[in-house]
Design a protein around this motif. Structure first.
Motif, PDB file in Angstrom:
ATOM      1  N   PRO A 176       0.816  -1.229   0.000  1.00  0.00           N
ATOM      2  CA  PRO A 176       0.000   0.000   0.000  1.00  0.00           C
ATOM      3  C   PRO A 176       0.845   1.272   0.000  1.00  0.00           C
ATOM      4  CG  PRO A 176      -0.796  -1.543   1.649  1.00  0.00           C
ATOM      5  CD  PRO A 176       0.518  -2.069   1.170  1.00  0.00           C
ATOM      6  N   GLU A 190      -3.369   3.774  -4.010  1.00  0.00           N
ATOM      7  CA  GLU A 190      -3.182   3.047  -2.751  1.00  0.00           C
ATOM      8  C   GLU A 190      -4.115   1.843  -2.584  1.00  0.00           C
ATOM      9  OE1 GLU A 190      -3.728   3.718   2.044  1.00  0.00           O
ATOM     10  OE2 GLU A 190      -3.296   5.494   0.820  1.00  0.00           O
ATOM     11  N   PRO A 191      -5.400   1.928  -3.013  1.00  0.00           N
ATOM     12  CA  PRO A 191      -6.281   0.758  -2.834  1.00  0.00           C
ATOM     13  C   PRO A 191      -5.750  -0.520  -3.471  1.00  0.00           C
ATOM     14  CG  PRO A 191      -7.581   2.695  -3.417  1.00  0.00           C
ATOM     15  CD  PRO A 191      -6.143   3.086  -3.552  1.00  0.00           C
ATOM     16  N   THR A 238      -7.905   2.199   2.785  1.00  0.00           N
ATOM     17  CA  THR A 238      -7.354   3.404   2.157  1.00  0.00           C
ATOM     18  C   THR A 238      -7.877   4.665   2.845  1.00  0.00           C
ATOM     19  OG1 THR A 238      -7.213   2.250   0.039  1.00  0.00           O
ATOM     20  CG2 THR A 238      -7.129   4.657  -0.028  1.00  0.00           C
TER      21      THR A 238
END
Length: 530
Positions: free
Chosen positions: A90, A101-102, A500
């Protein structure tokens, strides 16, 4: 890439980052750890069957094409992400582009799912290592495995605990959590340094012993006799792509995480090719050992080789015990085979759970020991609750199928497309690897990562999706497939979105490359051998 140097006494953010997160002590340790992750249960019990079913000796052609055109390029993509951005999956994606990021948390969720059922298979192998000594399965290994050992219930979910699975599963989790608590070098690295040579020796001895069994030649003929017409079958190429992809540990955060623990000046492209070809070499060795043994089994039972060929759990816990019972020195073969499964499984499980632990550490700025407890205890408890019961094998089979196909494959395709086309990240990542790499990346790599690999994997994914929607998976009730199959695959996506939304600890820098901003608080979280 910055080429500035630091004067003596100047604050080096990279040195701080390495000490904070932990690091492998050398390139050799990293390579052994990466090989330990890549060489797992699938190399031993999946590759021989896939090769046999898809053209025998001719399968080597699509297999090598898939390795060079999809597997290796993706492996180097993972290396580039982790090595450049110095973070868990991440954090590396967030440092590449905040909106990606997800993808990293999606990979973390997948790894958590894999860890809780993978441990159960290692527990089976641990128990069978002991069973091999006196061949406890008797004359009917099939009935022994399903009825006496696992006490498998009808499809459904039960709370009936099987003590024979519960105890070795507790042992497996205790060993894994101890390794994780010891840290990157003293735990993961040291385990790889000891276990990978041990695995090669043990499995090499098994192969040599199998080659001297009566009928071994017939087994090897069955495996290696080429069916060149198979090269015209698209399904054979899809099988090669799937095998390479699953066996290399690419696409679900492991190699991103491991690459983040490697020194800045390490040759990552050269390391990648060592890991890739070592993994494939072990698969070939596994094919030779398994089919030599199956050839013996066919001769001993008066059957053709094709009538005794098995895959996955059936090969390991039904076919091989039958071979062990018939073979001279069977106990020795059994201990080598199941011991190899335990070692290969353990080094892979360590890498899978490290993805989750590393991400939690980075997100919340936790010490390693606290992160191991936060991640490991719930994972172990879930594993025990779901897989030490009479319905454990059913749940394991469903989760494994759906997480592999609609978790790992899907996130891999999405990640490649986003990195290559939306973020245009490939030139920067290639430049990073080229700075110290012995094998330079350029246009061919961009084409393979941005087009060839994602298109190939997407075709495999679409075919699997259509087949599963049309026919379901196995004979399981639809509610079980929905809950433990589609539900598990969907849950990791929901988890990715929620994780996230949780803010990063204030001391964590999201700057590309992981440089800490001036004045940021960086705590030393563990003492690692450098």
């Amino acid at each position: 890439m910055s080429t500035s140097t630091h004067s003596p006494g100047h604050h080096d953010p990279h040195a701080h980052e390495a000490k904070r997160r932990g690091a492998f002590s050398s390139r050799r340790v990293f390579i052994l750890a990466a090989i330990g992750s890549a060489v797992g249960l699938g190399n031993i019990w999946r590759f021989p069957y896939v090769a046999y079913e898809n053209g025998g000796g001719a399968f080597i052609v699509p297999y090598l094409v898939a390795l060079l055109c999809a597997g290796m390029p993706f492996l180097l993509l993972d290396y580039a992400m982790g090595h450049k951005h110095r973070g868990s999956a991440p954090l590396s994606f967030a440092r590449q582009a905040r909106g990606s990021e997800p993808l990293g948390w999606w990979q973390v969720g997948i790894c958590f799912m894999i860890a809780i059922y993978y441990a159960a298979i290692i527990a089976y192998a641990l128990r069978y290592t002991l069973f091999s000594v006196d061949q406890a399965w008797g004359s009917k290994p099939d009935a022994f495995f399903f009825e006496e050992f696992l006490q498998v219930s009808d499809p459904g979910v039960t709370a009936d605990v099987v003590a024979g699975v519960l105890v070795p599963l507790i042992i497996v989790w205790a060993a894994v959590l101890l390794i994780m608590a010891l840290g990157v070098q003293k735990g993961i690295g040291a385990t790889a340094v000891v276990f990978i040579p041990l695995l090669v020796i043990a499995f090499g001895a098994l192969v040599v012993r199998s080659l001297f069994l009566p009928g071994a030649g017939e087994g090897l003929d069955a495996l290696f006799t080429p069916d060149w017409s198979a090269l015209l079958d698209a399904n054979v190429w899809a099988a090669a792509l799937g095998q390479i992809f699953f066996s290399l540990s690419v696409g679900f955060g492991i190699m991103i995480t491991y690459a983040s623990y490697v020194g800045r000046k390490t040759d990552m492209t050269g390391s990648g090719f060592v890991v890739g070809f070592a993994n494939s070499g072990f698969e070939l060795l596994a094919g030779i050992g398994v089919f030599a043994a199956l050839g013996f089994m066919a001769q001993a039972s008066g059957k053709a080789v094709e009538d005794v060929v098995a895959n996955g759990i059936g090969l390991a816990f039904v076919a091989f015990p039958a071979i062990i019972s018939e073979a001279p020195g069977g106990a020795f073969i059994g201990v080598l085979f199941f011991g190899s499964l335990v070692i290969a499984g353990l080094t892979s499980l360590v890498s899978v759970i490290e993805v989750v632990i590393s991400a939690v550490r980075d997100k919340f700025e936790l010490s390693r020991q606290v992160a191991v407890a936060v991640v490991g205890v719930p994972a172990a408890l879930l594993s025990l609750v779901l897989f030490s019961t009479t319905s454990g094998l059913h749940v394991l089979d469903i989760v494994d199928n759906f997480i592999n196909r609609f978790g790992i494959l899907l996130v891999a395709v999405v990640a490649m497309v986003i990195l290559a086309w939306l973020l245009r990240a490939l030139p920067g990542l290639a430049e990073h690897l080229n700075h110290h790499g012995s094998i330079r990346l350029g246009l061919p790599w961009y084409v393979l990562v941005g087009f060839v690999a994602p298109v190939g994997l997407a075709l495999v994914l679409v075919k699997d999706f259509i087949d599963t929607v049309a026919d379901g998976y196995g004979t399981y009730p639809s509610w079980m497939q929905f809950t433990f199959g589609w539900g598990a695959a969907g849950l990791v996506i929901v988890f990715a979105v929620v994780a996230t939304l949780v803010p990063w600890h204030r001391s964590v820098s999201l700057a590309p490359g992981g440089e800490s901003p001036p004045g940021a608080r960086v705590r030393d979280r563990e003492e690692e051998s450098r």
